[in-house]
Write a protein that holds these residues in place. Sequence first.
Motif, short mmCIF file in Angstrom:
data_model
loop_
_atom_site.label_atom_id
_atom_site.label_comp_id
_atom_site.label_asym_id
_atom_site.label_seq_id
_atom_site.Cartn_x
_atom_site.Cartn_y
_atom_site.Cartn_z
N PRO A 121 0.83 -1.21 0.00
CA PRO A 121 0.00 0.00 0.00
C PRO A 121 0.87 1.26 0.00
O PRO A 121 1.87 1.34 0.70
CB PRO A 121 -0.79 -0.11 1.31
N PHE A 122 0.47 2.21 -0.79
CA PHE A 122 1.18 3.49 -0.86
C PHE A 122 0.32 4.55 -0.18
O PHE A 122 -0.55 5.15 -0.80
CB PHE A 122 1.47 3.89 -2.31
N TRP A 123 0.55 4.73 1.12
CA TRP A 123 -0.28 5.63 1.90
C TRP A 123 0.46 6.84 2.41
O TRP A 123 -0.16 7.73 2.98
CB TRP A 123 -0.87 4.89 3.10
N TRP A 124 1.78 6.90 2.28
CA TRP A 124 2.51 8.01 2.87
C TRP A 124 3.70 8.40 2.01
O TRP A 124 4.16 7.65 1.17
CB TRP A 124 2.97 7.65 4.29
N LEU A 125 4.17 9.61 2.28
CA LEU A 125 5.31 10.16 1.57
C LEU A 125 6.10 11.01 2.55
O LEU A 125 5.53 11.90 3.19
CB LEU A 125 4.84 11.03 0.39
N ASN A 126 7.36 10.70 2.72
CA ASN A 126 8.22 11.51 3.60
C ASN A 126 8.59 12.80 2.89
O ASN A 126 9.08 12.75 1.76
CB ASN A 126 9.50 10.76 3.98
N ILE A 127 8.33 13.93 3.53
CA ILE A 127 8.73 15.21 2.94
C ILE A 127 9.34 16.09 4.04
O ILE A 127 9.08 15.89 5.22
CB ILE A 127 7.54 15.96 2.28
N TRP A 128 10.16 17.01 3.59
CA TRP A 128 10.74 18.00 4.50
C TRP A 128 9.77 19.17 4.59
O TRP A 128 9.20 19.59 3.60
CB TRP A 128 12.06 18.50 3.95
N ILE A 129 9.63 19.71 5.80
CA ILE A 129 8.82 20.91 5.99
C ILE A 129 9.75 22.00 6.48
O ILE A 129 10.52 21.81 7.42
CB ILE A 129 7.70 20.67 7.02
N GLN A 146 6.94 18.41 17.60
CA GLN A 146 5.52 18.73 17.73
C GLN A 146 4.95 19.27 16.42
O GLN A 146 3.84 18.91 16.02
CB GLN A 146 5.29 19.73 18.86
N LEU A 147 5.71 20.14 15.76
CA LEU A 147 5.25 20.66 14.46
C LEU A 147 5.17 19.55 13.42
O LEU A 147 4.22 19.48 12.64
CB LEU A 147 6.19 21.77 13.98
N GLY A 148 6.16 18.67 13.41
CA GLY A 148 6.13 17.54 12.49
C GLY A 148 4.93 16.64 12.72
O GLY A 148 4.27 16.21 11.77
N ASN A 149 4.62 16.38 13.97
CA ASN A 149 3.45 15.55 14.29
C ASN A 149 2.15 16.26 13.98
O ASN A 149 1.12 15.63 13.71
CB ASN A 149 3.49 15.11 15.75
N PHE A 150 2.15 17.62 14.01
CA PHE A 150 0.95 18.38 13.65
C PHE A 150 0.62 18.18 12.17
O PHE A 150 -0.54 18.03 11.78
CB PHE A 150 1.17 19.86 13.95
N PHE A 151 1.66 18.15 11.32
CA PHE A 151 1.44 18.01 9.88
C PHE A 151 1.32 16.56 9.43
O PHE A 151 0.88 16.28 8.35
CB PHE A 151 2.59 18.67 9.11
N GLY A 152 1.76 15.64 10.24
CA GLY A 152 1.74 14.22 9.89
C GLY A 152 2.39 13.42 10.99
O GLY A 152 1.91 13.44 12.12
N GLU A 153 3.49 12.75 10.68
CA GLU A 153 4.24 11.99 11.68
C GLU A 153 5.69 12.39 11.59
O GLU A 153 6.31 12.28 10.53
CB GLU A 153 4.10 10.50 11.41
N PHE A 154 6.24 12.89 12.69
CA PHE A 154 7.63 13.31 12.73
C PHE A 154 8.54 12.10 12.58
O PHE A 154 8.34 11.07 13.19
CB PHE A 154 7.94 14.03 14.05
#
Length: 155
Positions: A121-129, A146-154
Amino acid sequence: MARYPNINDQLANLSVEDQENEDLVFEGYIEEEVKKYEMCLVGQFLTEKNINSRAIKSKIADIWKPTMGVNIKELEVGIFLFQFYHRKDKMWVMNGGPWSFDNAMLLIDSISEGEEPLKVPFWWLNIWIQIHDLPSGFMLEAVGQQLGNFFGEFI
């Protein structure tokens, strides 16, 4: 001068008899089938347009530049299997993204033991914020998590 003058006679008398008709039995656990995708990644491009598989094969290998090489095979339209020949090359690609080609993001993942590549399954994509104008008091690892977890998963 022939080293074995009677070789034809010896071959003519060669036969497989009772003692040689035993069944071949493998002892131990055969892991080849289980680990055949251990050095592979599977990927899918996020696009509705057709992807030129020949262009992908040459361009992606040129961008990644794996030390020991990579074999790229299109399993289905838009889904590719990337076989690496060294664990460090595979890990560099996994951790070095996000990757894109022709403005299409590449979702890429490893294949779990016993899993079929087309069922990953392709459900996620690691990206830099990147966040601008963050007050200096907030430039802490805990705030970043905390910011990373706000946008997705750190990660």
